[in-house]
Write a protein that holds these residues in place. Structure first.
Motif, short mmCIF file in Angstrom:
data_model
loop_
_atom_site.label_atom_id
_atom_site.label_comp_id
_atom_site.label_asym_id
_atom_site.label_seq_id
_atom_site.Cartn_x
_atom_site.Cartn_y
_atom_site.Cartn_z
N ALA A 198 1.39 21.51 22.18
CA ALA A 198 0.74 21.06 23.11
C ALA A 198 1.64 20.20 23.99
CB ALA A 198 -0.42 19.89 22.40
N THR A 199 1.02 19.96 25.20
CA THR A 199 1.54 18.99 25.96
C THR A 199 0.46 17.88 26.51
OG1 THR A 199 1.06 20.34 28.08
CG2 THR A 199 3.39 20.31 27.08
N PHE A 200 0.86 16.69 26.54
CA PHE A 200 -0.12 15.63 27.09
C PHE A 200 0.62 14.53 27.98
CE2 PHE A 200 -1.85 16.73 22.88
CZ PHE A 200 -2.89 16.46 22.97
N GLU A 201 -0.07 14.46 29.08
CA GLU A 201 0.48 13.38 29.80
C GLU A 201 -0.76 12.40 30.29
OE1 GLU A 201 1.82 15.22 33.50
OE2 GLU A 201 2.34 13.32 34.44
N ARG A 203 -3.18 21.95 26.66
CA ARG A 203 -2.49 21.43 27.72
C ARG A 203 -3.33 20.36 28.32
NH1 ARG A 203 -2.44 26.08 29.63
NH2 ARG A 203 -0.82 26.61 28.29
N SER A 247 6.62 14.42 20.04
CA SER A 247 7.96 13.83 20.82
C SER A 247 7.36 13.18 22.31
CB SER A 247 8.73 14.93 21.09
OG SER A 247 9.98 14.75 21.74
N ALA A 303 2.90 5.21 32.14
CA ALA A 303 2.90 6.72 32.10
C ALA A 303 3.22 6.94 30.45
CB ALA A 303 3.33 7.42 33.05
N TRP A 356 11.16 13.69 16.98
CA TRP A 356 9.71 14.10 16.54
C TRP A 356 9.46 13.12 15.46
CZ3 TRP A 356 7.07 17.90 18.90
CH2 TRP A 356 6.02 18.17 18.22
N THR A 358 7.65 10.19 25.44
CA THR A 358 8.60 9.07 26.15
C THR A 358 7.43 8.45 27.12
OG1 THR A 358 10.48 8.67 27.67
CG2 THR A 358 9.16 10.63 28.31
N THR A 359 7.68 7.41 27.49
CA THR A 359 7.03 6.31 28.18
C THR A 359 7.50 5.89 29.27
OG1 THR A 359 7.14 4.41 26.86
CG2 THR A 359 5.11 6.00 26.28
N ARG A 379 2.33 18.85 18.06
CA ARG A 379 1.98 20.05 17.36
C ARG A 379 0.66 19.57 16.85
NH1 ARG A 379 4.85 24.95 16.86
NH2 ARG A 379 6.94 24.55 17.41
N VAL A 434 4.12 10.62 28.39
CA VAL A 434 4.21 12.05 28.24
C VAL A 434 4.54 12.29 26.72
CG1 VAL A 434 4.39 12.35 30.69
CG2 VAL A 434 6.27 12.45 29.40
N PHE A 435 3.81 13.36 26.09
CA PHE A 435 4.18 13.77 25.07
C PHE A 435 4.23 15.29 24.67
CE2 PHE A 435 0.15 12.76 22.82
CZ PHE A 435 -0.47 11.81 23.77
N LEU A 436 4.99 15.66 23.79
CA LEU A 436 4.57 17.12 23.10
C LEU A 436 3.82 16.98 21.94
CD1 LEU A 436 8.28 18.38 23.62
CD2 LEU A 436 6.68 18.66 25.40
N SER A 475 12.83 9.82 21.80
CA SER A 475 11.92 11.19 21.71
C SER A 475 11.88 11.83 20.53
CB SER A 475 11.99 12.02 22.99
OG SER A 475 11.93 11.29 24.04
#
Lengths: 378, 378, 378, 378
Positions: free
Chosen positions: B250-253, B161, B213, B237, B371, B215-216, B243, B239-241, B369
Motif C-alpha cells: 500500500a501507499t498512503f499520502e 492506494r 515506511s 504532509a 520499516w 517520511t513527513t 503492508r 507519505v508512507f508505504l 524511513s
C-alpha cells in the motif's frame, strides 16, 4: 525530401514494430533535416527477421547485430532489444561512429549505464549523437506540463504523485515472458514501468530525485512456461517514497497487478500556486489547476491545438493522437538534433540518472526501506 | 417516536455543527431505537457556547465539561474537541456510565488511546458503549466497497492506494489554527487526514496494516497568528508505504498542500480478480472493475439505490447525498448498537489500532524511513 | 432565534418528506428572518398522515386541506400534492392571506396557472407572497452558472442543450403510479422533468423560450396496477427544439426511459466566448469553458467554496452537498423574501411562463411538430 | 507483400493528408489482400500538388482529375475534394472501371447521390466496388457499440441522442473557407458533421431514420475573406428530432459554435435493458450500462483489447489509438472487400440514405419544422 540517413534497427518485437512505424512516417508529418531510410533490420532468427522486415518495410536483414552495426548504409543504430544487450550494442555502435537511439531502461545495471554514458559523452565530441527512448516525454500533454512548470505557473513544487499501473499479471496463470527474467530484463515493473515515471517526473518538474525509501514484491513466483513452469526472478511491483532536490515529496508505484488499469501512467504535481494531472489512458488531456479566485478548478485541456507541442504537424483540434505518435515525435526530435549537430535529450547521462534511482530503489528495498540517497545527487 | 436518550456534546466548532445536525435529524430518517434529545452543549466560552446552542438546537449549556458529563439528563457524551482532551473526557464519561462517541483520531498518543481502549472494554462489560467517529466508513460507497471485497469479488488484495488531499495550506500565508499545534492536535495532516485513510483502508479490505515506511514534512514552519507569527509544530504532509497482513502493498499520502484538491479522500484497491476506486469529491460514486471477458471496464456505480447501504432512508436513485449524511449514518448505527446492547464499530480498540499505525509512521519518519512494524501486528 | 412563522403543508409523500426536512433545518444553517414552526400537516388518510407527521416532526394534522388553510397558526401553506389540486389549494390559501409555496409544475393547465398567477399578483399587493418550488435553481452550481452568464463571461448565448434523464420506467413491468395518470399529473415526463429543465434553462440564460417544435411518446401504454393493469395516459418522453428570444437554438429532452441515467438533469450552454456544463448526477460541480488562449479547457469547479452561492452556510471546501440542500436553500430564500416584504422568485408568473412552454410542446406534438410560438412570447 | 493495387487520389487538403497516411500504412498493420501503391495525386494547382505529393509519398501528380482517372496504373480512385465534384468524378471513375472511395457526404444533393448510387449498383455487377468514407464507423468503440446492440444486449432501443459539436466558428471573426459556401460544400454543419452522426446512429442501432423535425441557423452571415468579407451561405448549426423505424425517438445536433467542444461527436443509445455512450474526444472508450441488479453502472470500457474490433493489429491494451487510425481501418476494410469480390459497407446506397435524411432536415427547417418523412422510409 531532405538528405537520407540510413537506419539499422536491432529487435523486431513490440518496440521494433512501433519504432518502424515512426521511422517510416516521421518525414511525412515533420520537417526533419534528414529523411530516414530503413536500411537493415537485425534479429537472431533469420526467418522471423525476414518476415518482420517485409511487414515493417526494411530493405535488408542481418542476424548478427555486429554486421548490422558495420554496414555502410547504416548511420543510426536503433536498439529495441531486451536490456541485457543494450550496453554491448550501444558501445559498439558509438565506437563505429553511428548515432544511437536506445530503448529504456538504458541498461540492466548502473555499471553498464555508466559505461554507456561515458561512451556517449566521448562520441558526442566526435559529433555522434545518442538518446534514450523515454517516449512518454513526447506525449504532447507531458511536454506541455513541463512548459507550465518551467514558466513558474504552479509555483514551488510540493508533491509529486506518480504511478504506472498495468494488470497483465493479475491472473496468476498468465505465462512467462523474457520480461520476468532478471538476466534479460534487469528488473520487472521497476525498470519497465518505474523507469518511465521516474524520467517523466524529473522531466516535468525539471528537478532531480535525491533519495528514496522503497519496497518491492513478487506476488507470483512461478508461471506457466511451455510445458512446465518458469521462475519469476524480477519484481512484480515496486513502491517508493522520494524526495526531489527542491524538497518536494513524492510517491511512486509501478505494478503489473492493478486489475482494470491497462496503461495508467499517471502523474500529478502539486505546487504552491497550482497543480497538474495527467493519465496516459486519456493521453490527449492535461488537467491544470491554477489558484485564481472563487471559480478555480482543474481545467481539462484537450492537448490538440496547433500551438501545443508537436501538434502543428497533425490534425485539427479534437482529432486525437495515439500511442505511436510519441515515437514519431521522439524520432523527429532525434533527427533534428542530429541535423543540428546538437545533443538530443534525454541523452545517456539522463538515462544513467534514472538507472541510479532504480538502483537506489532496489538497495532501499533490500535494506528494510531505509532512506537511500542517489549516488550523484546534487 | 421511540424512547428518548439525552445527549451532551463537548465542542461546537465544525464537528460540533455537523454532529448537532445528525443528532437532530437521525430519527427523521432512520428507525432508531432511541430518539436523541439534545440536552446540553459544552464549551469553554459561555457566550459563544450559548450562541452555538441556540443555533444548533441544544436545550442547555455547560462551560465545564465535567458538569456536562455529570448531568442526569445526559446519557451519551459526544466529544468534538481537539485531540488533547479526548482521553480525559472519555475516561470520565465512561466512568460515569455514559456512552461515548469520540471524534477521531482517538487520542494524541498511543498511551492515551490504550487507556481509552481499556476503559471502553471495561465499560462495555457494564453495558456502556463507545465508538470512534470515523465517519468515512458511513459513506454508502465505502460501505458498499467493503461488502464487495468481503464477498471475494475482487479476489486477493494486491494493492491499496490511499490519499487524502486538501489544499488549505498551499498558500504560505494562510493563518495559524489549533490544527497546526502539536500540543493540541497531536499531529498534522497525519492525524487529521491520515487517520481517516488508514481506517478506511483497513475497513474496506477487512485487513490490518502490519508495518510502514514513512517520511513527513513541514513545508511552512511559521504562519501569521494574530499580530505576529506562530510556529507550526506538526507535519504538513505525511507519505508512507505499508503492508497488510495479507501481503498487499500500500501507499498512503496525507497532505494539506495539494493545490486544487479540496477534500480528495481517495481509495483504490486492486485484487487478483477486480478493483475498486473511490474519491470523496464524487462521494456518491463507486467504481468497480470485475475481470470478466472482453468488455470489462470500471463500472461507475451511482450509490443511490434503495438496496445500497443506508440508502433506503433517503431519496430516489440519483438524488445525491452529501457530507453530513455520513454523520447521520454514524449516529444511526451508534444508537442502534446502544439499543441492541451491542458494541458499535469502530470501537476504541479499533481507534487504538489506527493510533498505533500513526505512531509507527512518525517513528519510521524519525528513523530514516526504516520499516517499522505495528506494535500488535497479527 | 427569530420570530416564528407557522407552516402548514399539504401532502406527505416524497416532496413532503424533503420539504419537512428543509422547514425543520433551515434556521440551523441560514440566518433567516423568520423561524418556521411546523404547525400542521395535511393528508387525506388520517392514519398515514399522523404517522408521517410524527416522523417528520409536525405539531398537528388535518385531513381536510381547507381546515389546514383556515388554521390561525398557519401563515404559510406549502403545497406538495399532485398537480390536479394545486390551483384550488393555492387560490384558497392566497385568498385567506397565507403565503404559498407550491410544488412544480405550477398547475395541470395554462388556464389554472393563469388563475394562480393572477391571484398571486393580487395577493402580493396585500403583502402575501407566493413561490413555485423549482428547486434546481437552488443547486449552487446552477446559481453560479446564472451569475457567470449574467456577467457576460460566455458572451452571446448560441446553444442550449438540456436533458432530464431518468430510467425508472425502462422496465415495461414497472408498476402504475399517479404520475402516469393525466387526470392527476397533468402530463408525464414533460411536466415532471421537462418543467425543471425549461425553468433552469430560462433561469441560467436569463432569457425566455419563444417557440418550440416537439414530439412526445408513450412507449408502454399499460402497466401492472394492483391485480390488473392500468392505462398510462401521459407521455413517457418528450423531445423538443426551441428558440430563445436572443436567437439561441436549444434542444430539450425529458424521459423516464434512459437506462442507467438515474437523475441526469443536464444543462449545457454555449456562448460566443465560453460555455457552461452541469449534470445533477455530479451536482457539486460546474464545468466552465472560457476561450482564453492556448490552454483553454473546461474547468471543473467544485462548487463548495464559501463564496459560492449558499455555501457560506455549510461545510469546508470539498465537503459535498446533496439533493435536499436545494430545498433548504429554496425555503431560506422564501423566508427571506417574506421577511423583507419582497416577492420571491420564481413567482407564479414564472411558473405560468413554464406552463405555457409545456402547453406549446403538447400543441406542437399534436400538430406534426410544427413550430409553435409561446403565447406571450416577447 | 501481397499484389499491388494502384491508387489515385484527388484532393490533398486535410482529408488528402489523412487518406495518404492510411494508404501508405495499412499493409504494415493489416493483412490486406492488396498492397496499395500510391500512384498519382490529383490537384488543380500544379506546384501545390507536387509539394503535397512529395510530402505524402505519391509517385506522380495530375492537375486534371480526368487524366488521373484515365491512368492505367490507377485502379482505385479516392475522392477527397469538396462535395460539388464528388458526383462527376465518381461517375467517371466507375464508368472507367475504377473502384471508388468517396469522402462524405456522398454528394451535394439527393439527385447527385441517386445518380451515384445507381452507377455504383451498376458497377458492382461488373465487379467494381465503391464505398463512402464514413470513417467514424471505424472507431473501434463505435464498431463495438454496434455489435453490442446487435446482440440484443441493451434490448429495444428507445432513445438516441447524437451531437457533433465543434467550435471553430464561435469567434465571429474567424475567416471564410470553402466549407461556408453552399455551392462548394452543399451545406454547413449539417453535411459536414450531421452526416457523420446520422450515419453513426443508423449504423450503431442497425435501424433507419424515418422522419425528422428540424431547424437550422446561420449565426454569423458574413466573415473576413481576403481583404473584404464573404457571405456565409450554409447553416452554422442544425438541430433535429427524429424517429427510427423501431419507434425510437432521437435528437440530433450539429454545430460549429459549441465553445470548448473541439470534436465532440457523441452518441448515446438507451434501450429497454441497457445503454451505450460514446464521445469522440475520448475515442478509445465506450460506456456501457447493462441493467443487472444492485450494482449496475456505466462501465467505461477501454476499447484497446486484442479482441476488440481492429485492435489485434495494434498495440497492447491501454496504448491508445488516434484519429487517423479510423482511416487505416476504413481502407483495410475497403481493400479486403475488393480482394474478396464483395461490396464494402457503407456503399453509395447507404450514402444516399444519409443524403435523404439531410435533405429532409433542410425541407423541415424550411417548412416551420413540420415533420418530414424520409423519401424511401421503410
Amino acid at each position: 525530401m531532405t538528405e537520407e540517413i540510413g537506419v539499422g534497427m536491432v529487435g523486431h518485437a513490440f518496440m521494433g514494430a512501433v519504432h518502424s512505424h515512426a521511422w517510416r512516417s516521421v518525414h511525412r508529418f515533420f520537417d526533419v533535416p534528414l529523411t530516414p531510410r530503413l536500411a537493415a533490420l537485425g534479429g537472431r532468427d533469420a526467418a522471423r527477421t525476414k518476415e518482420a522486415s517485409a511487414k515493417y518495410g526494411w530493405a535488408a536483414t542481418e542476424t548478427d547485430w555486429r554486421a548490422l552495426v558495420a554496414r555502410d548504409d547504416v548511420h543510426v543504430v536503433d536498439i529495441c532489444t531486451p536490456g541485457d544487450t543494450h550496453a554491448e550494442i550501444a558501445l559498439a555502435a558509438l565506437a563505429a561512429g553511428k548515432h544511437v537511439l536506445c530503448e529504456k531502461p538504458l541498461a540492466n545495471s548502473v555499471a553498464e549505464a555508466e559505461a554507456m554514458a561515458a561512451a556517449a559523452e566521448d562520441a558526442a565530441r566526435r559529433g555522434v549523437r545518442s538518446m534514450v527512448a523515454f517516449n512518454y516525454r513526447r506525449v504532447p500533454a507531458i511536454a506541455l506540463a513541463r512548459a507550465i512548470v518551467a514558466e513558474g505557473r504552479i509555483g514551488d513544487v510540493r508533491h509529486v504523485r506518480a504511478v504506472y499501473l498495468q494488470d497483465w499479471l493479475s491472473d496468476p496463470e498468465a505465462p512467462m515472458t523474457w520480461r520476468l527474467r532478471r538476466e534479460l530484463a534487469g528488473s520487472g515493473a521497476l525498470g519497465d514501468l518505474g523507469a518511465h515515471i521516474v524520467d517523466a517526473a524529473q522531466y516535468v518538474t525539471g528537478d532531480l530525485i535525491t533519495g528514496v525509501s522503497a519496497t518491492t514484491e513478487t506476488f507470483v513466483t512461478s508461471r506457466p512456461d511451455g510445458d512446465g513452469r518458469g521462475e519469476v526472478t524480477v519484481d512484480d511491483a515496486a513502491v517508493f517514497l522520494a524526495r526531489f532536490s527542491s524538497g518536494a515529496l513524492a510517491t511512486f508505484e509501478a505494478t503489473r497487478y492493478a486489475s482494470g488499469r491497462k496503461n495508467a501512467m499517471r502523474l500529478e504535481v502539486n505546487g504552491s500556486r497550482g497543480s497538474l494531472a495527467f493519465d496516459f489512458e486519456s493521453m490527449n488531456e492535461l488537467s491544470v489547476f491554477e489558484a485564481d479566485g472563487r471559480e478555480a478548478g482543474f481545467r481539462r485541456i484537450l492537448v490538440t491545438e496547433p500551438d501545443h507541442p508537436y501538434l502543428a504537424a497533425w490534425w485539427p483540434p479534437g482529432h486525437l493522437l495515439g500511442y505511436e505518435h510519441t515515437f514519431t515525435h521522439e524520432i523527429a526530435d532525434f533527427l533534428t538534433a542530429i541535423g543540428d549537430g546538437a545533443d538530443p535529450s534525454p541523452g545517456f547521462a539522463e538515462g544513467l540518472r534514472v538507472q541510479r534511482v532504480l538502483a537506489a530503489v532496489e538497495e532501499s528495498a533490500a535494506r528494510q526501506s531505509t532512506w537511500t540517497t542517489i549516488g550523484d545527487a546534487r
